[in-house]
Design an enzyme around this catalytic site. Structure first.
Site, PDB file in Angstrom:
ATOM      1  N   ASP A 130      14.650  58.806 -28.558  1.00  0.00           N
ATOM      2  CA  ASP A 130      14.062  57.494 -28.249  1.00  0.00           C
ATOM      3  C   ASP A 130      13.899  57.203 -26.758  1.00  0.00           C
ATOM      4  O   ASP A 130      14.016  56.077 -26.311  1.00  0.00           O
ATOM      5  CB  ASP A 130      14.805  56.365 -28.971  1.00  0.00           C
ATOM      6  CG  ASP A 130      16.134  55.945 -28.358  1.00  0.00           C
ATOM      7  OD1 ASP A 130      16.457  56.367 -27.240  1.00  0.00           O
ATOM      8  OD2 ASP A 130      16.841  55.149 -28.996  1.00  0.00           O
ATOM      9  N   CYS A 185      13.146  51.693 -52.485  1.00  0.00           N
ATOM     10  CA  CYS A 185      13.603  50.312 -52.298  1.00  0.00           C
ATOM     11  C   CYS A 185      13.355  49.459 -53.550  1.00  0.00           C
ATOM     12  O   CYS A 185      14.038  48.449 -53.767  1.00  0.00           O
ATOM     13  CB  CYS A 185      12.893  49.670 -51.101  1.00  0.00           C
ATOM     14  SG  CYS A 185      13.403  50.324 -49.504  1.00  0.00           S
ATOM     15  N   CYS A 188      13.988  45.375 -54.530  1.00  0.00           N
ATOM     16  CA  CYS A 188      15.036  44.788 -53.687  1.00  0.00           C
ATOM     17  C   CYS A 188      14.440  44.193 -52.409  1.00  0.00           C
ATOM     18  O   CYS A 188      13.608  44.810 -51.745  1.00  0.00           O
ATOM     19  CB  CYS A 188      16.063  45.857 -53.319  1.00  0.00           C
ATOM     20  SG  CYS A 188      17.362  45.275 -52.196  1.00  0.00           S
ATOM     21  N   CYS A 191      17.207  42.817 -47.437  1.00  0.00           N
ATOM     22  CA  CYS A 191      17.049  42.828 -45.975  1.00  0.00           C
ATOM     23  C   CYS A 191      16.084  41.731 -45.533  1.00  0.00           C
ATOM     24  O   CYS A 191      16.327  41.044 -44.540  1.00  0.00           O
ATOM     25  CB  CYS A 191      16.581  44.199 -45.493  1.00  0.00           C
ATOM     26  SG  CYS A 191      15.004  44.752 -46.188  1.00  0.00           S
ATOM     27  N   CYS A 211      13.275  39.934 -33.610  1.00  0.00           N
ATOM     28  CA  CYS A 211      14.469  40.678 -34.005  1.00  0.00           C
ATOM     29  C   CYS A 211      15.621  40.412 -33.043  1.00  0.00           C
ATOM     30  O   CYS A 211      15.442  40.410 -31.821  1.00  0.00           O
ATOM     31  CB  CYS A 211      14.144  42.166 -34.046  1.00  0.00           C
ATOM     32  SG  CYS A 211      15.537  43.221 -34.464  1.00  0.00           S
ATOM     33  N   CYS A 246      21.896  46.347 -47.141  1.00  0.00           N
ATOM     34  CA  CYS A 246      21.119  47.337 -47.890  1.00  0.00           C
ATOM     35  C   CYS A 246      21.998  48.066 -48.909  1.00  0.00           C
ATOM     36  O   CYS A 246      23.016  48.667 -48.533  1.00  0.00           O
ATOM     37  CB  CYS A 246      20.492  48.353 -46.929  1.00  0.00           C
ATOM     38  SG  CYS A 246      19.564  49.655 -47.784  1.00  0.00           S
TER      39      CYS A 246
END
Length: 308
Positions: A130, A185, A188, A191, A211, A246
């Protein structure tokens, strides 16, 4: 075949170095991902992270980062901690408990590349974690390691999402794994429903400018915008809410990397102790920690937001 032999050498050494998973994809231009990234940027979801707008062509084509590239090796390193913070202390994202992962993973990537050169021959390659325009999550999916969940994180069925993703781009011709095509997923939305700032706009689309990780780390303003008062959920550095809720993370297991052993202050300091910490003490205690990214001034900014 030679490619099979070389692939085995790469994967075996990756696991020996401590990586938990290793997947391989052919080095090609990511056209679909390019369109998604362009749409995301046009919506302004990057906030003030202007570096996300730079080097667009490099992000979508690894052959422009490493001339002659043939393979993209994606590696995962678990960071789920063995210890948790003392209750009611300012929350710090689990990835930042110990030594800065950039140091740890860079060393492992360099060791992997050295091993390849010793056992295969002179190859051209670069490792990234990153710190360069690489679409790590996309390559993880293309390499068969997992899928991108509704919170924007790569998820796996066997260990959830608490892991770092690293990439090695090389001109070595390796056998590609089958891309991951199934999203597990289902219906669901934990999150999406649990995000304190409602940053997950739609499943899989995150407005980075909302965020908490962006607000507490990337945003360099003197103060966090008042619209987020009362929504910080006691997070001082980063945020793990969308991962903590999660269901797949019930399979998370503690890491085995000594460098990720938590710094005691991170687990134990109260809000008042963080507030009273001098800049000199901060620099000394967290000189090898991810917390240095936001600096002492950033921590003080975040404390003000927590207090509203």
């Amino acid at each position: 075949m030679i490619a099979d032999k070389h692939t085995t050498i790469v994967k075996q050494e990756a696991l020996r170095l401590g990586f938990d998973s290793c997947g391989i994809s052919k080095a090609v231009q990511l056209d679909d991902d390019a369109r998604r990234l362009e749409t995301w940027l046009n919506k302004g979801h990057q906030g003030k992270m202007q570096y996300m707008e730079n080097h667009f062509d490099l992000r979508i084509d690894p052959r422009k980062l490493v001339p002659g590239a043939k393979s993209v090796v994606t590696l995962m390193l678990n960071y789920y901690p063995t210890q948790q913070q003392v209750p009611n202390t300012p929350h710090i994202s689990k990835y930042a408990y110990g030594t800065d992962y950039h140091y740890v993973i860079k060393d492992k990537l360099n060791a992997l590349l050295d091993h390849i050169k010793q056992h295969i021959g002179e190859v051209n390659g670069r490792g990234f974690v990153d710190s360069a325009p690489v679409l790590e999550r996309s390559w993880a999916v293309h390499s068969g390691l997992g899928w991108v969940g509704k919170n924007g994180n790569v998820l796996t069925k066997h260990s959830g999402s608490f892991f770092f993703i690293a990439t090695l781009i090389t001109d070595l011709d390796l056998v590609a794994d089958v891309a991951f095509t199934t999203n597990h997923c289902g219906t669901c939305t934990r999150c999406v429903d649990s995000c304190p700032t409602e940053a997950i706009i739609t499943p899989g689309e995150v407005d980075g400018s909302k965020c908490i990780s962006y607000l507490t780390i990337e945003l360099k303003n003197t103060l966090i915008p008042s619209e987020f008062n009362g929504k910080m959920d006691n997070w001082m550095f980063g945020c793990d809410v969308c991962q903590d809720v999660c269901p797949w993370n019930r399979f998370s297991k503690p890491h085995h990397e000594p460098a990720f052993t938590p710094i005691p202050e991170i687990l134990n300091l109260s809000l008042k102790e963080w507030e009273d910490m001098s800049e000199e003490q901060f620099k000394k205690t967290f000189k090898n920690s991810p917390l240095k990214r936001t600096k002492w001034q950033g921590i003080q900014k975040n404390i003000k937001a927590i207090k509203g």
